[in-house]
Scaffold this active site. Structure first.
Site, PDB file in Angstrom:
ATOM      1  N   PHE A  86       0.867  -1.180   0.000  1.00 24.73           N
ATOM      2  CA  PHE A  86       0.000   0.000   0.000  1.00 24.73           C
ATOM      3  C   PHE A  86       0.902   1.228   0.000  1.00 24.73           C
ATOM      4  CE2 PHE A  86      -2.353   3.551   1.669  1.00 24.73           C
ATOM      5  CZ  PHE A  86      -3.498   3.497   0.893  1.00 24.73           C
ATOM      6  N   ASP A 110       9.602   2.886   1.649  1.00 20.94           N
ATOM      7  CA  ASP A 110       8.407   3.664   1.985  1.00 20.94           C
ATOM      8  C   ASP A 110       8.213   3.577   3.499  1.00 20.94           C
ATOM      9  OD1 ASP A 110       5.869   4.592   2.547  1.00 20.94           O
ATOM     10  OD2 ASP A 110       4.935   3.693   0.789  1.00 20.94           O
ATOM     11  N   LYS A 137       3.083  11.382   6.728  1.00 20.19           N
ATOM     12  CA  LYS A 137       2.269  11.218   7.928  1.00 20.19           C
ATOM     13  C   LYS A 137       2.844  11.919   9.153  1.00 20.19           C
ATOM     14  CE  LYS A 137      -0.181   7.095   6.361  1.00 20.19           C
ATOM     15  NZ  LYS A 137      -1.382   7.826   5.959  1.00 20.19           N
TER      16      LYS A 137
END
Length: 401
Positions: A141, A226, A255
């Site tokens: 994801f 990531d 984030k």
């Protein structure tokens, strides 16, 4: 009709249904706790998918944002501003790299990393133009943009959004043999999550990340990590790659970099990688804006203390000890994760992950389901041990323990 029901009904009527949130409407939040429009309190055990590592309304971050709001919030990259150089310098140093390319969201950062790898491949490695390949992992994801869903194996994210962007090779996560077989002379990068979050907090086999690092170095391929969810303290290290003493060529961050205040993301790498960009080839109006830089600088300063990494380690060890006690008792079939991050597989006989999440919500705990009967637990790193234990008690009660 209750205030909650009215708010949900209005949202359902006027917003696209691209999310299926739990039926709670948050009006206030502080630390690890949120309060809904009816005045009921909930323990946040999701932390905005790690965007809120430092908790809701963190005073240091709010003070940094307020101070910057009074000065200047946006210049665009058409001009320099006085927070940009410090942000790039400090983030580069935190990552042990030389250059930063700031964006806003995690998906933007991944898109930026894809463009970086392709341009590096053509201009540095010498791959024929238009032939670059990037190897990715199944069940990944990395976001939901058109390019990113082109290499997703999640049908909900991918189906009916084609035609898809070519140039990606998908291999099983954790399988070094398959990865090695997929890398060719036209491969420019391997893009991986050090821990797969959306897939259920999947930790790869021991030695996998080291193997990826060795393979990519031998084959002259970029290793792009990531760390949007796994990075910045969540796993007990600044970066999840550190658990195997691995340093990738490219960090992809987001984030928690914005402290739960503003969206901030970045691609961080050495000059021989990010130096391929020239003016006009990539950009963002809001990327690296003064407000974002001010908040992110405070995040970096907080991480430099090591306090949050230590909390994630100590409380994470406690979390996993308690969760693993539930395995084999007929309610929990498996627990995975690292630090204050766990994927908990519930016996399907007890309900779906959504149903378990709704039952926890009724008891004042907010988590999120993923993939059938799995729930994710990722509280803010500022959570107290007492609050964490209370949340675990509610989980035991829901599971009948």
């Amino acid at each position: 009709m209750s205030t909650t029901a009215q708010a949900i009904s209005s949202a359902d009527a006027h917003s696209a249904h691209n999310y299926h949130p739990l039926p709670v409407v948050i009006a206030h939040a502080e630390g690890a706790w949120m309060t809904d429009v009816e005045g009921r309190r909930y323990l946040d055990m999701l932390a905005g998918y790690s965007a809120l590592n430092f908790g809701h309304g963190n005073r240091r971050l709010l003070d940094a944002a307020r101070a910057q709001l009074e000065r200047v919030t946006l210049t665009s990259r058409a001009f320099h501003h006085d927070r940009f150089a410090d942000f790039c310098t400090e983030l580069s140093a935190l990552c042990g790299k030389e250059m930063v390319l700031p964006m806003n969201t995690g998906a933007e950062a991944v898109e930026t990393a894809v463009k970086t790898a392709r341009k590096w491949g053509y201009e540095v490695k010498g791959v024929p133009d238009g032939h670059a390949k990037i190897v990715v992992a199944a069940d990944n994801f990395h976001g939901r943009t058109t390019t990113i869903v082109s290499f997703s194996t999640d049908h909900d994210a991918r189906d009916h959004f084609g035609p898809y962007t070519p140039g990606f090779e998908i291999v099983p996560y954790g399988d070094l043999t398959a990865l090695a077989a997929a890398v060719t002379s036209n491969t420019v990068a391997v893009l991986l999550e050090p821990i797969q979050g959306e897939a259920g907090v999947l930790v790869p086999p021991a030695g996998y990340l080291r193997g990826v690092r060795e393979l990519t170095r031998e084959r002259n391929v970029l290793f792009m990590a990531d760390e949007i969810q796994s990075g910045l303290g969540r796993t007990g290290k600044t970066f999840a790659c550190e658990h195997e003493e691995v340093v990738p060529d490219v960090y992809i961050l987001g984030k928690a970099l914005g402290g739960g205040v503003v969206p901030v993301s970045a691609v961080v790498a050495d000059r021989d990688v990010l130096g391929v960009f020239r003016p006009g080839e990539h950009g963002s109006t809001f990327g690296g804006n003064p407000l974002a830089c001010a908040v992110a600088l405070e995040v970096i300063a907080m991480l430099r203390s090591g306090e949050y990494q230590q909390r994630a380690t100590e409380l994470g060890d406690h979390l996993h000890r308690e969760l693993n006690l539930l395995v084999g008792g007929g309610a929990v079939t498996a627990v995975r994760g690292r630090g204050l991050w766990a994927g908990v597989d519930i016996d399907p006989a007890l309900g779906t992950g959504r149903e378990i999440s709704e039952k926890l919500m009724e008891r004042g705990v907010l988590v999120k389901d993923t993939h059938g009967s799995t729930i994710r637990i990722a509280p803010p790193l500022v959570i107290s041990k007492e609050d964490l234990d209370w949340g675990l008690d509610q989980l035991r009660s829901v599971l009948g323990g």
